[in-house]
Motif scaffolding. Structure first.
Motif, PDB file in Angstrom:
ATOM      1  N   GLY A   1      15.093 -11.563 -29.615  1.00  0.00           N
ATOM      2  CA  GLY A   1      13.788 -11.656 -30.256  1.00  0.00           C
ATOM      3  C   GLY A   1      13.076 -10.323 -30.316  1.00  0.00           C
ATOM      4  O   GLY A   1      12.492  -9.955 -31.343  1.00  0.00           O
TER       5      GLY A   1
ATOM      6  N   ASN B   1      12.238  -8.219 -33.618  1.00  0.00           N
ATOM      7  CA  ASN B   1      10.816  -7.948 -33.835  1.00  0.00           C
ATOM      8  C   ASN B   1      10.614  -6.506 -34.267  1.00  0.00           C
ATOM      9  O   ASN B   1       9.813  -6.209 -35.175  1.00  0.00           O
ATOM     10  CB  ASN B   1      10.046  -8.230 -32.544  1.00  0.00           C
ATOM     11  CG  ASN B   1       8.544  -8.224 -32.766  1.00  0.00           C
ATOM     12  OD1 ASN B   1       8.069  -8.501 -33.860  1.00  0.00           O
ATOM     13  ND2 ASN B   1       7.796  -7.909 -31.729  1.00  0.00           N
TER      14      ASN B   1
ATOM     15  N   TYR C   1      12.193 -17.360 -28.701  1.00  0.00           N
ATOM     16  CA  TYR C   1      12.081 -16.539 -29.903  1.00  0.00           C
ATOM     17  C   TYR C   1      10.621 -16.356 -30.309  1.00  0.00           C
ATOM     18  O   TYR C   1      10.176 -15.249 -30.617  1.00  0.00           O
ATOM     19  CB  TYR C   1      12.837 -17.174 -31.064  1.00  0.00           C
ATOM     20  CG  TYR C   1      14.335 -17.207 -30.899  1.00  0.00           C
ATOM     21  CD1 TYR C   1      15.082 -16.038 -30.821  1.00  0.00           C
ATOM     22  CD2 TYR C   1      15.015 -18.412 -30.834  1.00  0.00           C
ATOM     23  CE1 TYR C   1      16.457 -16.068 -30.678  1.00  0.00           C
ATOM     24  CE2 TYR C   1      16.395 -18.461 -30.689  1.00  0.00           C
ATOM     25  CZ  TYR C   1      17.104 -17.287 -30.610  1.00  0.00           C
ATOM     26  OH  TYR C   1      18.458 -17.335 -30.462  1.00  0.00           O
TER      27      TYR C   1
ATOM     28  N   MET D   1       8.488 -12.895 -30.342  1.00  0.00           N
ATOM     29  CA  MET D   1       8.280 -12.318 -31.666  1.00  0.00           C
ATOM     30  C   MET D   1       6.861 -12.492 -32.198  1.00  0.00           C
ATOM     31  O   MET D   1       6.305 -11.565 -32.796  1.00  0.00           O
ATOM     32  CB  MET D   1       9.288 -12.941 -32.642  1.00  0.00           C
ATOM     33  CG  MET D   1      10.741 -12.676 -32.260  1.00  0.00           C
ATOM     34  SD  MET D   1      11.935 -13.499 -33.334  1.00  0.00           S
ATOM     35  CE  MET D   1      11.744 -12.529 -34.829  1.00  0.00           C
TER      36      MET D   1
END
Length: 307
Positions: free
Chosen positions: A134, A138, A243, A247
């Protein structure tokens, strides 16, 4: 001294051997039962109890309030919005995981050379931490893709999709599919290799085309694996947390506030620990019901199942 007949003596010896075998089996399974009870059954029972109290998670003084937390959750529009997000996300996740994993498995199953290398490459994402993946993606969404989008004149990619309330969910979904298709792909490959080649040869002789052979032969043999993939994808979609936390943290403007994020915020940030446990219990029931329905719908479709 009276001796037992040979048959009776053998039966008695066999009975003693069976008892010893059963004792050994119980002793081997006892650690698993103890660990399962400590880390699953006991926390679950405690969760049921705490969900019926007004405990904030910190204050040692709390009281039993019955089903008030459940009533409060079922009257909370924020809870329904989070559940709707989870169902929407789960729908796309299940479809994407099944389709992409099956297509990749079919392609890899046709390779004659370097099959081990390709399978290893596709499996690499599965060994990475969800939070690590993640955070990496990102940075890609924040720094790499906008540069590419501006260079190509694509307005949708000129800014981070995670900052767009309409696209943030799909940005997270892409990351989830990138990592989540690894294990299902390996499972589908194993299922494809278990289909008897004689069936394909017989179907070819009967004049069946590729689609007919896939639908009538391949799919029935893949149903057990498909069921497992769907159930795990449903569970992953309904309980997604890592996630989103890594993110978007539920943003922008609560556009990606899944039920897991809502439970976390109620417990850790808003002092509603008991209410968050009640939400967890409701989520557990939802996952169980959806999984049961999935199993019932697919159990009769596999090879050897009742029509």
């Amino acid at each position: 001294m009276t001796r037992l007949p040979n048959a009776a003596a053998q039966q008695a010896a066999g009975g003693n051997g069976m008892k010893r075998r059963n004792i050994v089996m119980v002793l081997f399974t006892l650690p698993v039962v103890i660990l399962y009870s400590i880390f699953f059954l006991l926390p679950m029972l405690l969760g049921v109890y705490y969900s019926m109290t007004n405990w904030t998670g910190i204050n040692p003084n709390y009281k039993f309030i019955g089903l008030d937390n459940y009533i409060k959750v079922l009257q909370d529009n924020r809870f329904y919005e989070a559940i709707f997000f989870n169902f929407k996300y789960t729908f796309f996740l299940v479809i994407g995981t099944v389709v992409l994993s099956l297509l990749i498995a079919l392609a890899l199953n046709q390779l004659k050379r370097s099959t081990t290398a390709f399978r290893s490459i596709y499996f690499i994402p599965a060994v990475l931490s969800l939070v690590t993946v993640g955070l990496i993606w990102n940075e890609l969404y924040l720094r790499a893709f906008p540069v590419i989008g501006k260079a190509l004149g694509i307005e949708a990619l000129s800014t981070s999709v995670l900052a767009n309330p309409s696209l943030a969910m799909y940005g997270i979904l892409i990351v989830n599919l990138w990592q989540g298709c690894a294990v299902p792909t390996v499972l589908f490959i194993a299922g494809l290799q278990s289909v008897p080649a004689d069936l394909y040869e017989a179907a070819t002789i009967d004049g069946a085309n590729a689609w007919q052979k896939f639908r009538k032969i391949t799919v029935p043999f893949l149903i057990p694996i498909l069921t497992m993939v769907v159930i795990t994808s449903v569970k992953g979609g309904l309980t997604i947390f890592d996630y989103i936390k890594a993110m978007t943290d539920g943003g922008p403007a609560q556009a990606t506030e899944a039920i897991g994020i809502l439970i976390y915020r109620h417990a850790m940030s808003e002092g509603k620990f008991a209410q968050s446990v009640a939400e967890s219990m409701i989520l557990f029931v939802i996952v169980a019901i959806v999984s049961f329905i999935t199993i019932k719908l697919t159990s009769n479709k596999q090879v050897g199942g009742d029509e």
